[in-house]
Design a protein around this motif. Sequence first.
Motif, PDB file in Angstrom:
ATOM      1  N   ASN A  25      15.360  10.166  12.017  1.00  0.00           N
ATOM      2  CA  ASN A  25      15.490  11.509  11.459  1.00  0.00           C
ATOM      3  C   ASN A  25      15.847  11.462   9.974  1.00  0.00           C
ATOM      4  OD1 ASN A  25      15.045  12.685  14.023  1.00  0.00           O
ATOM      5  ND2 ASN A  25      17.193  12.373  14.561  1.00  0.00           N
ATOM      6  N   HIS A  26      15.304  12.393   9.225  1.00  0.00           N
ATOM      7  CA  HIS A  26      15.539  12.410   7.780  1.00  0.00           C
ATOM      8  C   HIS A  26      16.991  12.794   7.467  1.00  0.00           C
ATOM      9  CE1 HIS A  26      14.100  12.563   3.608  1.00  0.00           C
ATOM     10  NE2 HIS A  26      14.988  13.543   3.459  1.00  0.00           N
ATOM     11  N   CYS A  27      17.617  12.044   6.575  1.00  0.00           N
ATOM     12  CA  CYS A  27      18.964  12.347   6.117  1.00  0.00           C
ATOM     13  C   CYS A  27      18.875  12.921   4.706  1.00  0.00           C
ATOM     14  CB  CYS A  27      19.835  11.086   6.127  1.00  0.00           C
ATOM     15  SG  CYS A  27      21.498  11.353   5.445  1.00  0.00           S
ATOM     16  N   GLY A  84      18.722  10.981   1.329  1.00  0.00           N
ATOM     17  CA  GLY A  84      17.406  11.202   0.737  1.00  0.00           C
ATOM     18  C   GLY A  84      16.310  10.361   1.352  1.00  0.00           C
ATOM     19  N   GLY A  85      16.393  10.109   2.669  1.00  0.00           N
ATOM     20  CA  GLY A  85      15.357   9.310   3.313  1.00  0.00           C
ATOM     21  C   GLY A  85      15.575   9.192   4.805  1.00  0.00           C
ATOM     22  N   CYS A  86      14.580   8.627   5.496  1.00  0.00           N
ATOM     23  CA  CYS A  86      14.713   8.287   6.910  1.00  0.00           C
ATOM     24  C   CYS A  86      15.269   6.874   6.963  1.00  0.00           C
ATOM     25  CB  CYS A  86      13.355   8.369   7.607  1.00  0.00           C
ATOM     26  SG  CYS A  86      12.688  10.047   7.694  1.00  0.00           S
ATOM     27  N   GLU A 141       9.387  14.975   3.649  1.00  0.00           N
ATOM     28  CA  GLU A 141      10.307  14.641   2.558  1.00  0.00           C
ATOM     29  C   GLU A 141      10.109  13.205   2.060  1.00  0.00           C
ATOM     30  OE1 GLU A 141      11.151  16.049   5.356  1.00  0.00           O
ATOM     31  OE2 GLU A 141      11.881  18.055   4.767  1.00  0.00           O
ATOM     32  N   CYS A 142       9.911  12.278   2.988  1.00  0.00           N
ATOM     33  CA  CYS A 142       9.710  10.868   2.609  1.00  0.00           C
ATOM     34  C   CYS A 142       8.262  10.576   2.240  1.00  0.00           C
ATOM     35  CB  CYS A 142      10.117   9.948   3.758  1.00  0.00           C
ATOM     36  SG  CYS A 142      11.873   9.922   4.114  1.00  0.00           S
ATOM     37  N   ASN A 143       7.343  11.449   2.664  1.00  0.00           N
ATOM     38  CA  ASN A 143       5.914  11.272   2.433  1.00  0.00           C
ATOM     39  C   ASN A 143       5.406   9.977   3.067  1.00  0.00           C
ATOM     40  OD1 ASN A 143       3.403  12.080   1.450  1.00  0.00           O
ATOM     41  ND2 ASN A 143       3.640  10.925  -0.451  1.00  0.00           N
ATOM     42  N   ARG A 144       5.847   9.740   4.302  1.00  0.00           N
ATOM     43  CA  ARG A 144       5.398   8.564   5.045  1.00  0.00           C
ATOM     44  C   ARG A 144       5.602   8.802   6.542  1.00  0.00           C
ATOM     45  NH1 ARG A 144       9.348   4.195   6.365  1.00  0.00           N
ATOM     46  NH2 ARG A 144      11.452   5.051   6.147  1.00  0.00           N
ATOM     47  N   ALA A 199       0.830  -1.206   0.000  1.00  0.00           N
ATOM     48  CA  ALA A 199       0.000   0.000   0.000  1.00  0.00           C
ATOM     49  C   ALA A 199       0.864   1.257   0.000  1.00  0.00           C
ATOM     50  CB  ALA A 199      -0.920   0.002   1.227  1.00  0.00           C
ATOM     51  N   ASN A 200       0.261   2.369  -0.370  1.00  0.00           N
ATOM     52  CA  ASN A 200       0.925   3.665  -0.333  1.00  0.00           C
ATOM     53  C   ASN A 200       1.133   4.065   1.123  1.00  0.00           C
ATOM     54  OD1 ASN A 200       1.715   6.340  -0.464  1.00  0.00           O
ATOM     55  ND2 ASN A 200       0.251   6.890  -2.048  1.00  0.00           N
TER      56      ASN A 200
END
Length: 380
Positions: free
Chosen positions: A291-293, A297-299, A281-284, A263-264
């Motif tokens: 924490n986002h890196c 480009g992601g958690c 940023e990750c949209n989740r 699922a999304n």
Amino acid sequence: MVELEKNKNISVHMDTLEQHPHCSHGPTILFSRGLDGKKFYSCAAYRDKKKCSFFLWENQSGEKYVQQFERDPIISKMIRFKLQSRLKFVKSLNQENRIYCHKCNELLPKSEKHLHLEHEDFLQENIDDFKLSRPSQLQFYQCNDFRWFNLFNCYILEECDTKEILVDLLSKEDSMAVLIDPPFGGRLEPIAYTMKKFDDIRLKHNKNFLTKFLILPYFMERYVKSCLPEMSMLDYKVDYSNHKKFNDTGRNKGSPIRLFTNANQSKIPLPSDENYHFCEECNRWVSGENNHCYQCGGCMSKNGRKYIHCNLCKKCVKCTWKHCKKCKKCCLPDHRCINDQIKTSSKNKRQGQNKKYKSSINLKSTMIKKNIYNEEIKRF
């Protein structure tokens, strides 16, 4: 992890499953093991031969070999009738007169408690209606809500059912989700086969996308992606209240169990009161310590602890790791360097050769002394 290491030496062949010989648990699975790759059929449900002894080499799959492994159906019409009757009878009793034996997996009235005295530690008493109606409490269902099903070969285990039952269950609703909580040591290839069958049934009957949730440890992510590339890992930690290793008591980083889904993830909110937050940023949704890196480009945290970015490795790593110049990668601070391991291995090899050489010299010396002694004896 040991189970996963063993699995590396075993291959699973699912292409012709429907033509495989059957045991009482449905079509067997074709395996190959070792360097020679010799193939054999074995039970899809059990690896323990005490529970199902089916074993055939691929070239022995003729009818005369299969007959010796014929078994009665797991759940016959009579067994289902008896189980349903027992459930109906126990439900009619007051809750203080209801007992469940976890050893025998059997509901019983309090009047039969004396038959299970040896299982006293496994007896659960005073069973209320809530527990009888909730699958997470005692797993009791009415016949219209439950089917015995083998996940590893997509096979209905009851003789009174046919494939149409599965079709009916999967095509009943336009919107549907499937939650799968398999044994963690099971192979994922058969599970992927079954999930593909589910999708085929839905597609054939013009039903919408089938949402899937699969419960497994986070360290199996690579294995999941190889078998089910459409699945991604949620950051939600799954706790089992009845499992001491897989809950949040006594663990500083929470349960290692995660949900994988097709699922999304942006549409799956995680509870903010349990320290989850939404990453724009990750949209989740992710856990509080994740924490986002912006460099990766992601958690990137996987195991419930904070990750830190290593500029030399050019990726995020566990916060307890340090970059090792010798190994040229991040490792635990007290690890043994690769170069040191090579040197130690070479040193041990040389020592072994020297020891062998010295033993050979000592053996020759002993033989020489023995020959001299024998010559001296002959003189007398």
